[in-house]
Design an enzyme around this catalytic site. Sequence first.
Site, PDB file in Angstrom:
ATOM      1  N   LYS A   1     -17.228 -29.458  47.683  1.00 31.89           N
ATOM      2  CA  LYS A   1     -17.170 -29.883  49.067  1.00 31.89           C
ATOM      3  C   LYS A   1     -18.130 -29.276  49.820  1.00 31.89           C
ATOM      4  O   LYS A   1     -18.733 -28.168  49.452  1.00 31.89           O
ATOM      5  CB  LYS A   1     -15.953 -30.065  49.532  1.00 31.89           C
ATOM      6  CG  LYS A   1     -15.051 -31.063  49.299  1.00 31.89           C
ATOM      7  CD  LYS A   1     -13.605 -31.134  49.820  1.00 31.89           C
ATOM      8  CE  LYS A   1     -12.918 -32.283  49.290  1.00 31.89           C
ATOM      9  NZ  LYS A   1     -11.476 -32.473  50.089  1.00 31.89           N
TER      10      LYS A   1
ATOM     11  N   ARG B   1      -7.075 -29.815  42.910  1.00 26.05           N
ATOM     12  CA  ARG B   1      -7.738 -31.072  42.872  1.00 26.05           C
ATOM     13  C   ARG B   1      -9.201 -30.781  42.640  1.00 26.05           C
ATOM     14  O   ARG B   1      -9.909 -30.330  43.248  1.00 26.05           O
ATOM     15  CB  ARG B   1      -7.618 -32.145  43.795  1.00 26.05           C
ATOM     16  CG  ARG B   1      -8.360 -33.412  43.563  1.00 26.05           C
ATOM     17  CD  ARG B   1      -8.254 -34.336  44.981  1.00 26.05           C
ATOM     18  NE  ARG B   1      -8.903 -35.773  44.564  1.00 26.05           N
ATOM     19  CZ  ARG B   1     -10.023 -35.991  44.865  1.00 26.05           C
ATOM     20  NH1 ARG B   1     -10.816 -34.952  45.310  1.00 26.05           N
ATOM     21  NH2 ARG B   1     -10.359 -37.031  44.826  1.00 26.05           N
TER      22      ARG B   1
HETATM   23  C1  8Y4 Z   1     -18.635 -33.619  46.818  1.00 33.10           C
HETATM   24  C2  8Y4 Z   1     -17.542 -34.065  46.098  1.00 33.10           C
HETATM   25  C3  8Y4 Z   1     -18.257 -33.341  48.191  1.00 33.10           C
HETATM   26  C4  8Y4 Z   1     -16.332 -34.367  46.483  1.00 33.10           C
HETATM   27  C5  8Y4 Z   1     -17.264 -34.277  48.742  1.00 33.10           C
HETATM   28  C6  8Y4 Z   1     -16.266 -34.666  47.778  1.00 33.10           C
HETATM   29  C7  8Y4 Z   1      -8.991 -34.726  48.548  1.00 33.10           C
HETATM   30  C8  8Y4 Z   1      -8.302 -35.844  48.173  1.00 33.10           C
HETATM   31  C9  8Y4 Z   1     -10.485 -36.241  48.380  1.00 33.10           C
HETATM   32  C10 8Y4 Z   1      -8.323 -33.515  48.817  1.00 33.10           C
HETATM   33  C11 8Y4 Z   1      -6.410 -34.951  48.254  1.00 33.10           C
HETATM   34  C12 8Y4 Z   1     -13.856 -35.486  47.866  1.00 33.10           C
HETATM   35  C13 8Y4 Z   1      -8.848 -38.272  47.464  1.00 33.10           C
HETATM   36  C14 8Y4 Z   1     -13.270 -36.127  49.187  1.00 33.10           C
HETATM   37  N1  8Y4 Z   1     -10.479 -35.178  48.814  1.00 33.10           N
HETATM   38  N2  8Y4 Z   1      -7.051 -35.834  47.920  1.00 33.10           N
HETATM   39  N3  8Y4 Z   1      -9.360 -36.893  48.088  1.00 33.10           N
HETATM   40  N4  8Y4 Z   1      -7.053 -33.735  48.649  1.00 33.10           N
HETATM   41  N5  8Y4 Z   1      -5.041 -34.666  48.325  1.00 33.10           N
HETATM   42  N6  8Y4 Z   1     -15.298 -35.167  48.640  1.00 33.10           N
HETATM   43  O1  8Y4 Z   1      -9.050 -32.506  49.438  1.00 33.10           O
HETATM   44  O2  8Y4 Z   1     -13.549 -35.148  46.988  1.00 33.10           O
HETATM   45  S1  8Y4 Z   1     -12.137 -37.024  48.218  1.00 33.10           S
END
Ligand code: 8Y4
Length: 256
Positions: free
Chosen positions: A203, A237
């Site tokens: 992130k 996760r």
């Molecule tokens: C790079 C890669 C930049 C991924 C941003 C992202 C969470 C989640 C997501 C979390 C739970 C993400 C579905 C966002 N984040 N579910 N989901 N907790 N429970 N962004 O932190 O991965 S998606």
Amino acid sequence: MGIVNVTPDSFSDGGAHASPGLAVDFAQRLVEDGAQILDIGGESTRPGAEPVSVAQELDRVMPVLEHLKDLAVPISIDTYKPEVMRAALAAGASIVNDVKALGEPGAMEAVAGSDAAVCLMHMQGEPRTMQDNPRYADVVRDVKEFLASRLAAAEAAGMSRERLLLDPGFGFGKTFAHNLELLRHLDAFSELGVPLLVGISRKGMLGKITGRDLGERVHGSVAAALLAVIRGASIVRVHDVRATRDALEVYNAVSG
Ligand code: 8Y4
């Protein structure tokens, strides 16, 4: 928990797969790498992302779920839509991962009538605009109060605490300072009395700290996952399952 995104935005996210076949292969890889749960998602909730229809989300995730139901690990469906929850649970998913904490009309009922587990996550705003100007009086207290109220709502709807997980929602309507404060004080959320799930993998906060682009955040992600576990997380996760498992094995060997 290994991330399997069945979404077309594959350039920006190493966990994203444009076709069901690729997603199934990738999911099997994650299990070989040591994932103990798989989280399957068909709508991107990254900052700025646009919603997709129920039909489109079902088209993406259902073929993958059909192929994964005989796998040895529990399957989590990453959705906030009650129709997708019901279909996924009927197809063998046993966890609902809801970034809206069962806040959509009908979502509470969709899960309460099953025996699935649920992750209730905090988000301020909605994905399209949530990073515009997030504000809190006290981020740790505000997020904790929200999670306590959703926990109470789920229990009032008949779900026992043993089915529930909580997540402060890193990056979901939070500045860099908010995210750091939440990680620093993650132990405060353990007082809510249910296991914590934490997602920091790749992130923006890691980009901010390390200066690295999406594909080069594996080491920062592993450090963050380890910190989260040390501060009380039960589930992390992650995209980089193998690297994260290795770090946690080292931690477990030392901590007993
Ligand atoms: C790079 C890669 C930049 C991924 C941003 C992202 C969470 C989640 C997501 C979390 C739970 C993400 C579905 C966002 N984040 N579910 N989901 N907790 N429970 N962004 O932190 O991965 S998606």
